[in-house]
Enzyme design. Structure first.
Site, short mmCIF file in Angstrom:
data_model
loop_
_atom_site.label_atom_id
_atom_site.label_comp_id
_atom_site.label_asym_id
_atom_site.label_seq_id
_atom_site.Cartn_x
_atom_site.Cartn_y
_atom_site.Cartn_z
N HIS A 44 0.94 1.43 10.22
CA HIS A 44 1.03 2.49 9.21
C HIS A 44 0.61 1.96 7.85
O HIS A 44 0.86 0.80 7.52
CB HIS A 44 2.45 3.07 9.13
CG HIS A 44 3.53 2.06 8.96
ND1 HIS A 44 4.03 1.32 10.01
CD2 HIS A 44 4.22 1.66 7.86
CE1 HIS A 44 4.97 0.51 9.56
NE2 HIS A 44 5.10 0.69 8.25
N GLY A 86 7.24 -7.75 6.07
CA GLY A 86 8.28 -6.74 5.85
C GLY A 86 8.15 -5.50 6.71
O GLY A 86 8.68 -4.44 6.38
N GLN A 87 7.43 -5.63 7.84
CA GLN A 87 7.26 -4.46 8.72
C GLN A 87 8.55 -4.19 9.48
O GLN A 87 9.11 -5.09 10.12
CB GLN A 87 6.11 -4.72 9.70
CG GLN A 87 5.80 -3.53 10.60
CD GLN A 87 4.60 -3.76 11.51
OE1 GLN A 87 4.02 -4.86 11.55
NE2 GLN A 87 4.22 -2.73 12.25
N SER A 88 9.03 -2.93 9.40
CA SER A 88 10.27 -2.60 10.13
C SER A 88 10.01 -1.62 11.28
O SER A 88 10.81 -1.53 12.19
CB SER A 88 11.31 -2.00 9.17
OG SER A 88 10.82 -0.81 8.60
N ASP A 100 7.45 9.42 3.41
CA ASP A 100 8.39 8.40 3.85
C ASP A 100 9.83 8.90 3.66
O ASP A 100 10.15 9.50 2.64
CB ASP A 100 8.15 7.11 3.04
CG ASP A 100 8.81 5.89 3.68
OD1 ASP A 100 8.08 5.00 4.14
OD2 ASP A 100 10.06 5.83 3.73
N ILE A 101 10.67 8.60 4.62
CA ILE A 101 12.06 9.05 4.58
C ILE A 101 12.89 8.26 3.55
O ILE A 101 13.92 8.75 3.07
CB ILE A 101 12.69 8.93 6.01
CG1 ILE A 101 13.80 9.94 6.20
CG2 ILE A 101 13.16 7.53 6.32
CD1 ILE A 101 14.24 10.10 7.66
N ASN A 144 2.31 -3.26 5.59
CA ASN A 144 3.25 -4.33 5.91
C ASN A 144 3.01 -4.77 7.35
O ASN A 144 2.96 -3.91 8.25
CB ASN A 144 4.69 -3.84 5.75
CG ASN A 144 5.05 -3.57 4.30
OD1 ASN A 144 4.51 -4.21 3.40
ND2 ASN A 144 5.94 -2.63 4.07
N HIS A 201 1.26 2.51 3.85
CA HIS A 201 2.08 3.14 2.81
C HIS A 201 1.15 3.50 1.66
O HIS A 201 0.35 2.66 1.24
CB HIS A 201 3.10 2.15 2.24
CG HIS A 201 4.18 1.75 3.17
ND1 HIS A 201 5.44 2.31 3.16
CD2 HIS A 201 4.21 0.81 4.16
CE1 HIS A 201 6.20 1.73 4.08
NE2 HIS A 201 5.48 0.82 4.69
P1 DGP Z 1 7.73 -0.71 7.09
O1 DGP Z 1 8.96 -1.35 6.57
O2 DGP Z 1 6.47 -1.14 6.38
O3 DGP Z 1 7.63 -0.86 8.61
O4 DGP Z 1 7.86 0.84 6.76
C1 DGP Z 1 8.45 1.76 7.59
C2 DGP Z 1 8.74 2.97 6.75
O5 DGP Z 1 8.96 4.06 7.62
C3 DGP Z 1 9.98 2.83 5.87
O6 DGP Z 1 9.58 2.93 4.49
C4 DGP Z 1 10.84 4.01 6.25
C5 DGP Z 1 9.92 4.89 7.03
N1 DGP Z 1 10.56 5.58 8.16
C6 DGP Z 1 11.28 5.01 9.14
N2 DGP Z 1 11.71 5.95 9.99
C7 DGP Z 1 11.23 7.14 9.52
C8 DGP Z 1 11.34 8.48 10.00
O7 DGP Z 1 11.96 8.79 11.00
N3 DGP Z 1 10.73 9.44 9.25
C9 DGP Z 1 10.01 9.14 8.11
N4 DGP Z 1 9.44 10.16 7.46
N5 DGP Z 1 9.89 7.88 7.65
C10 DGP Z 1 10.49 6.90 8.36
#
Ligand code: DGP
Length: 149
Positions: free
Chosen positions: A135, A128-130, A65-66, A122, A137
């Protein structure tokens, strides 16, 4: 009108109705394809956007995760675009199991299996899904609270 000359009157409304259905379907397909083309996780799955990958096969990709929320924090995504867990059905039982077995294997490989970890999907706004691509976590190497905030 050419159409009226060629076909009897009774076929006209059927033709217009069929035309409308085809156009509506075309619009739905276009909207879905635009969503997929803009999806950041689809781009990571295809390799268009780089990510620090831990695992990949023909169905899944796992990458860190970024914005990590724990010392170990990675995501597992299906390569096929599903907007959320809501899009899974009985047809996807094998894929869902594959995500969980991969989570377990990668937890072992990243050394969090014995201390413990959390797996979170999420889902939609309250969850809290963004990112609108299904996916999981996988978070570890710290203690998590229950109930979650
Ligand atoms: P959620 O909030 O559950 O939808 O989690 C989305 C996650 O995705 C959040 O923790 C940050 C991660 N994320 C978003 N954009 C990127 C990306 O471009 N690269 C990576 N590695 N993670 C990302």
């Amino acid at each position: 009108m050419k159409f009226k000359k060629k076909y009897p009157q009774k076929y006209e409304s059927l033709f217009l109705f069929t035309n409308k259905v085809v156009m509506i379907r075309f619009r739905i397909i276009c909207r879905k394809n635009i969503t997929i083309m803009a999806c950041i996780f689809c781009k990571i799955a295809s390799g268009e956007i780089p990510a620090k990958k831990l695992f990949e096969d023909d169905k899944l990709v796992a990458f860190y995760d970024i914005q990590p929320q724990s010392p170990v924090h990675f995501l597992i995504i299906p390569k096929h675009h599903f907007a959320s867990l809501n899009d899974l059905s009985a047809d996807h039982v094998h894929l869902a199991g594959h995500i969980l077995v991969t989570a377990s294997n990668l937890a072992r490989e990243t050394g969090i299996d014995q201390s413990g970890y959390r797996v979170v999907f999420n889902t939609r706004e309250d969850g809290g899904q963004s990112v609108d691509h299904l996916h999981a976590h996988i978070l570890g190497k710290r203690k998590f609270l229950w109930p979650p905030g």
